[in-house]
Enzyme design. Structure first.
Site, short mmCIF file in Angstrom:
data_model
loop_
_atom_site.label_atom_id
_atom_site.label_comp_id
_atom_site.label_asym_id
_atom_site.label_seq_id
_atom_site.Cartn_x
_atom_site.Cartn_y
_atom_site.Cartn_z
N CYS A 214 3.83 -10.10 -0.25
CA CYS A 214 3.21 -11.38 -0.56
C CYS A 214 3.99 -11.90 -1.75
CB CYS A 214 1.73 -11.25 -0.90
SG CYS A 214 1.01 -12.85 -1.33
N CYS B 213 1.57 -13.90 -4.55
CA CYS B 213 0.45 -13.24 -5.26
C CYS B 213 0.34 -11.82 -4.73
CB CYS B 213 -0.84 -14.01 -5.13
SG CYS B 213 -1.18 -14.66 -3.48
N SER B 214 -0.78 -11.43 -4.22
CA SER B 214 -0.87 -10.07 -3.69
C SER B 214 -1.84 -10.05 -2.52
CB SER B 214 -1.29 -9.09 -4.79
OG SER B 214 -2.48 -9.51 -5.39
N CYS B 215 -1.72 -11.01 -1.62
CA CYS B 215 -2.52 -11.02 -0.39
C CYS B 215 -2.28 -9.69 0.32
CB CYS B 215 -2.10 -12.16 0.53
SG CYS B 215 -2.37 -13.80 -0.18
#
Lengths: 125, 208
Positions: B108, B111-113
């Site tokens: 991702c 962000c950190s999906c």
């Protein structure tokens, strides 16, 4: 700064008979549960409350929820955990209930004004 | 399918419970009562404790059940829900299949999906800025750091998770596992193999 809680210094989790766990330790359904767990361990390790105080607060919270009709199938365990943690944090005057509410509202505003994918930054006030 | 945008939409706040934890954590951090790094250490210790075994179950089922594999290809969200793995951030799952000439890697970039109903909490390196930027620019370099060496003729595809789509890599079934049961196969499916930074564990040395 090293964490106050190291793996071999876990507090007495067996004092919490309903803690969702398997042979290797606690299990979590959602990330916030692990965060609530971690905050509790850190506050305890820093000496803000004893593990007995924690276990008592948590079991009172669970009993109250059960009396109010919570079926207590394990899936609500960390809701009670968080409510107990908030209660202990306010009893110990580490934060006020009003400050917690305001801060949660600040976070909602921060999320809603941040385009997805950008870091959400807190704007207090 | 567009998978390279995060759109201009605003961020939807998380659940009430997650917000309350975030409020508590940020206040306590601000007052110096807890150290955010220490919290990360504790949470990271449990990152394997939420769900990579759920994803491993999905993969092992797909390896052993051709009908399930078809359903997974057609609608991964529904096929994963068949096994009761549902929840926030796992609503729109897409499975990408590795093959002899194709290796998939998930990142991702913004962000950190992360599909935590099947993979648990994202590991710290997945959220780190070096991984997020380098996975796209130099995927083979990133794979090499994880000890994953691919032949020259294997194509590497990088999939950028978004708020709408979460990817799960279906690793290749290891050789020598013909006739194995789902229960025997699950331990071969590591979390990292479902992010795509590693392959599934070889049959040798596994607890069969």
């Amino acid at each position: 700064m090293t964490p106050a809680t190291t793996p071999d210094q876990l507090p007495a989790l067996e004092a919490l008979p309903d803690l969702p766990r398997d042979d290797d330790g606690p299990v979590f359904r959602e990330p916030w549960e692990a965060s609530a767990f971690a905050i509790t361990l850190e506050l305890h390790a820093a000496g803000h409350f004893t593990w007995d105080e924690w276990a008592t607060t948590l079991s009172q919270q669970i009993s109250a929820a059960q009396a109010a009709g919570d079926p207590d199938l394990g899936n609500t365990y960390y809701r009670h955990w968080l409510a107990a943690l908030e209660s202990l944090v306010t009893t110990k005057a580490l934060a006020t209930p009003e400050a917690l509410d305001l801060r949660a509202q600040d976070w909602v505003r921060a999320y809603r004004s941040t385009p997805h994918g950008h870091p959400v930054k807190l704007k207090t006030g | 399918m567009a998978h390279d945008h995060h759109g201009d939409e605003m961020t939807e706040p998380p659940s009430e419970m997650a917000l309350r934890v975030q409020a508590l954590e940020s206040l306590l951090v601000e007052k110096g009562l807890v150290d955010p790094k220490a919290l990360d250490v504790i949470v990271d210790r449990y990152e394997n404790r939420v769900g990579p075994r759920n994803g491993a179950h999905v993969v092992a089922r797909a390896w052993t059940d051709p009908d399930y594999l078809e359903r997974l290809r057609a609608d991964a969200t529904a096929a994963i829900a068949e096994l009761d793995y549902t929840g926030r951030q796992g609503e729109h799952m897409v499975v990408v299949e590795n093959g002899p000439k194709l290796h998939n890697l998930v990142v991702c970039t913004l962000c950190s999906c992360y599909p935590w109903p099947v993979l648990g909490l994202p590991p710290a390196w997945y959220k780190s800025s070096p991984y997020r930027s380098r996975a796209v620019i130099d995927p083979r370099g990133v794979l090499a750091e994880f000890g994953t060496m691919l032949d020259e003729d294997v194509e590497v595809k990088v999939w950028d998770s978004t708020s709408e789509v979460r990817f799960l890599v279906l690793p290749e079934r290891p050789e020598g596992t013909e006739g194995w049961t789902i229960e025997q196969l699950i331990p071969l499916v590591s979390r990292n193999s479902m992010i795509g930074v590693e392959k599934a564990r070889p049959a040798t040395g596994a607890a069969a």
